[in-house]
Design an enzyme around this catalytic site. Sequence first.
Site, mmCIF file in Angstrom:
data_model
loop_
_atom_site.group_PDB
_atom_site.id
_atom_site.type_symbol
_atom_site.label_atom_id
_atom_site.label_comp_id
_atom_site.label_asym_id
_atom_site.label_seq_id
_atom_site.Cartn_x
_atom_site.Cartn_y
_atom_site.Cartn_z
ATOM 1 N N LYS A 190 0.804 -1.233 0.000
ATOM 2 C CA LYS A 190 0.000 0.000 0.000
ATOM 3 C C LYS A 190 0.832 1.276 0.000
ATOM 4 O O LYS A 190 0.280 2.373 -0.093
ATOM 5 C CB LYS A 190 -0.916 0.005 1.229
ATOM 6 C CG LYS A 190 -2.015 -1.032 1.187
ATOM 7 C CD LYS A 190 -2.923 -0.947 2.389
ATOM 8 C CE LYS A 190 -2.332 -1.631 3.609
ATOM 9 N NZ LYS A 190 -2.296 -3.096 3.488
ATOM 10 N N GLU B 136 -5.564 -3.590 -6.514
ATOM 11 C CA GLU B 136 -6.873 -3.917 -5.950
ATOM 12 C C GLU B 136 -6.769 -4.440 -4.529
ATOM 13 O O GLU B 136 -7.604 -4.137 -3.670
ATOM 14 C CB GLU B 136 -7.565 -4.956 -6.836
ATOM 15 C CG GLU B 136 -8.957 -5.366 -6.380
ATOM 16 C CD GLU B 136 -9.983 -4.251 -6.490
ATOM 17 O OE1 GLU B 136 -10.313 -3.671 -5.435
ATOM 18 O OE2 GLU B 136 -10.439 -3.966 -7.610
ATOM 19 N N VAL C 93 -6.862 -2.644 -0.682
ATOM 20 C CA VAL C 93 -8.053 -2.455 0.147
ATOM 21 C C VAL C 93 -8.976 -3.659 -0.041
ATOM 22 O O VAL C 93 -9.347 -3.985 -1.168
ATOM 23 C CB VAL C 93 -8.823 -1.174 -0.238
ATOM 24 C CG1 VAL C 93 -10.021 -0.983 0.684
ATOM 25 C CG2 VAL C 93 -7.918 0.051 -0.200
ATOM 26 N N ALA D 6 -8.430 -6.906 0.427
ATOM 27 C CA ALA D 6 -7.843 -8.151 -0.070
ATOM 28 C C ALA D 6 -8.357 -8.436 -1.476
ATOM 29 O O ALA D 6 -8.090 -7.670 -2.398
ATOM 30 C CB ALA D 6 -8.106 -9.305 0.898
ATOM 31 N N ASP E 10 -3.225 1.566 9.037
ATOM 32 C CA ASP E 10 -3.544 0.747 7.874
ATOM 33 C C ASP E 10 -4.882 1.175 7.266
ATOM 34 O O ASP E 10 -5.032 1.270 6.048
ATOM 35 C CB ASP E 10 -3.582 -0.730 8.276
ATOM 36 C CG ASP E 10 -3.658 -1.658 7.082
ATOM 37 O OD1 ASP E 10 -2.788 -1.549 6.197
ATOM 38 O OD2 ASP E 10 -4.594 -2.468 7.021
ATOM 39 N N LYS F 285 -5.785 2.902 3.575
ATOM 40 C CA LYS F 285 -6.817 2.359 2.692
ATOM 41 C C LYS F 285 -7.853 3.412 2.335
ATOM 42 O O LYS F 285 -8.283 3.521 1.172
ATOM 43 C CB LYS F 285 -7.493 1.162 3.357
ATOM 44 C CG LYS F 285 -6.581 -0.043 3.520
ATOM 45 C CD LYS F 285 -7.271 -1.162 4.287
ATOM 46 C CE LYS F 285 -6.366 -2.385 4.438
ATOM 47 N NZ LYS F 285 -7.013 -3.472 5.209
#
Length: 813
Positions: A578, A605, A608, A610, A677, A681
Amino acid sequence: MKILKFGGSSVGTPESICKVKEIVSSRQEPSIVVVSALGGVTDQLIRTSRLAEAGDTSFREEILQLRNRHHAVCEGLLDDPARCTALEAELDALLDQLERICEGIFLLHVLPPKTAHEVMGFGEQLSSRIIAAVLPGAVRYDATAFIKTRHHGSLDTVDQDLTYQLIQKTFRNWKEQGMTAVVPGFVASDAVSGDFTTLGRGGSDYTASLLAAALDAARLELWTDVDGFMTADPRIIKTSYVIEEMTYEEAMELCNFGAKVIYPPTLYPVCAKGIPILVKNTFNLKAPGTVIKKNVAPGSTSIKGISSIDDISLITLSGTSMVGIVGVDSRIFSALAQEQISAFLVSQSASETGISIGVSRTDAARAQEVLSAAFAREIESGAINPVEVRNELAAVAVIGENMKQHAGIAGKLFTTLGRNGISVIALAQGAAESNISFIVERRQLRKSLNVIHDNFFLSEYQEMNLFLCGIGTVGGRLIDQIARQREQLMRTRGLKINIVGIARSSCAVFDREGIDLSRWQEILRRDAIPTDPQRLKDEIIGMNIFNSVFVDCTASADVAALYGDFFDHGISVVTANKIAASSDYANYRRLKDLARKRGVKWLFETNVGAGLPIIGTINDLCNSGDRILKMEAVLSGTLNFIFNTLSADIPFSRTVKMAQEQGFSEPDPRIDLSGKDVIRKLVILSREAGYEVNQEDVEANLFIPKEFFSCSEQEFWDRLPSLDADFEARRRQLEAEGKRWRFVAKMEEGKLSVSLRAVERQHSFYVLDGSNNIILLTTERYNRHPMLIQGYGAGADVTAAGVFADIMSIANI
């Protein structure tokens, strides 16, 4: 009647000559057999004459080697001592003559062109005698009696009318006699003086073609050591295959552009008569070969084959004074022709301000000198720029008459090259539309051929080459998934995925042909080389491999910093990392724009949710004209797991430990607990929704005291149980109220926040099991009833599957 020509490799050894005997003997009708010199002999004869000219006595050793080699072939073929001795005596008479000629060259230190031709022709004179002795009932004919040339300038060209008359006269009654005729190729004689001449390199093909045309043969067969014309050079393209049939024009284009199967002038006589050519392999009789004829059935592919010339130079003459002036081109080509410099590609701008000419590397300096002299006055006055030479180039030709019926071939070709980071330096296409030729840097030749062959369906499979960085839980599972699915993708999709590089933190292994995925761990342990990010980048770019994708399954900022360099070299990036997508907005924008400019993909993809299709859905909404007004989401599978697991029996500290042990959290769970995290995202989703935001713009409401994030990791674990009582008391109160905790990320009209919220039973976020993620998208279209996406948002398997899906989407572009 058929004409059979056998090349040097086909008559190079007793074993190969036995193959020739088998092929000729199997014919039900008499044939004319044209033979080249034994493999390598013509080069040795040229070397011998030059040694003699230089006064080097080692020319005698060369002749002795020739004598011994031809004797060995005789002894390997003829069991009858008397016949063998008689044939060796015949060969020795020729070799004695060769030795006398070379002694004269040695004494005079002069090698006149006439003598050079005579020396070069001894190879076919020798080999034809051997073949005539081996084939039952064969009669040898002297080609110099009926293949006639005339001298024009410095060249000997065939007098076709006279040659046809003499061939027809020589072979008038031959067919009725029922004998096999053996003719030496390559050799000829001057129509006026009778002097010995030759037809140039590959001239044995030409001899056979002249015979076929003069005698109206049913077919010309060229027997060599390859299975036929290939779709590309098999030394470079391992998936190349034999072209079963092609037109004269296609064959001519391939031959003129580097395919060595046929000597180009061979095609003219038989083409004029419509006589088909069959190219066959002496050593692989089962191979069908290639048929060359006037009309062929339309194939399933738009191009027939790819040919190339390695190590060329580009000569450029430019200047504004060239515009509209008649005769400039004539002066250029006349000057080159006088020096026998061949130009195989010409590219000129419509404005007439410049012309570029492709020549062989060996002719480049001379071409520059000749053109500089021809335009000396204009160069001196500044009307024309000094002649430029660019070396280290290669030329590629994409050939096929089907291109005439298919619009967009050139567009697809150059898009394919550009997407792989290959720049076209010059190009040319004739009005016939059967050949698109272009020049690239020499180091890009292999990549160019591979990507064209792959993308124009000349290969059995479309290939995709992956460099995988990071082999932890996600990277390891990705390898397993690719290994399990690889055969099915080849079978059902025609897609072959090769992992050509695997890297971990300090080492990597690379294999251009693809790493054996059943033993990748063993190979990595055994063959890995030390790497750091810089060397990793250099190795990947240095491989210069086509249709390549860098797959980042790390959380490394140093690895993320490599993406821009990969884009610049035509390498797409798929990442679960990320860092780049959530970095400073200017860097994010730069990477997005660079990927688009270079025609490659940057897909993330799995940053965010998985494997959930969140980013792709947002992109689809925005690209179709919708506008994202509001997003509410539970994006941390880790925090969702923690708050779903929290109970009277399992305290808060234990749920955090369980999340770490089961792989839901980062190794240091404070990254998850801090909301960093989720912030990343949210920033990524907001940017993909069209908002210019940074992480600093997110209002973060923490649910753990700040001091827990500034202490050591061990101290964090030691102090964490002190929070259990407070969390349990608050949990009981929530339970009594029928509410649950959810760590919610929110974006509304560009304002971003993350916080721990208590949601009621009727809220969409209330029922959210395990590590599931959920997102509500409120848009101009989905306003009263927001779009909901929900599913597993953490875990190695689903994340690896999401990465795999991104890889597949690149394969589909």
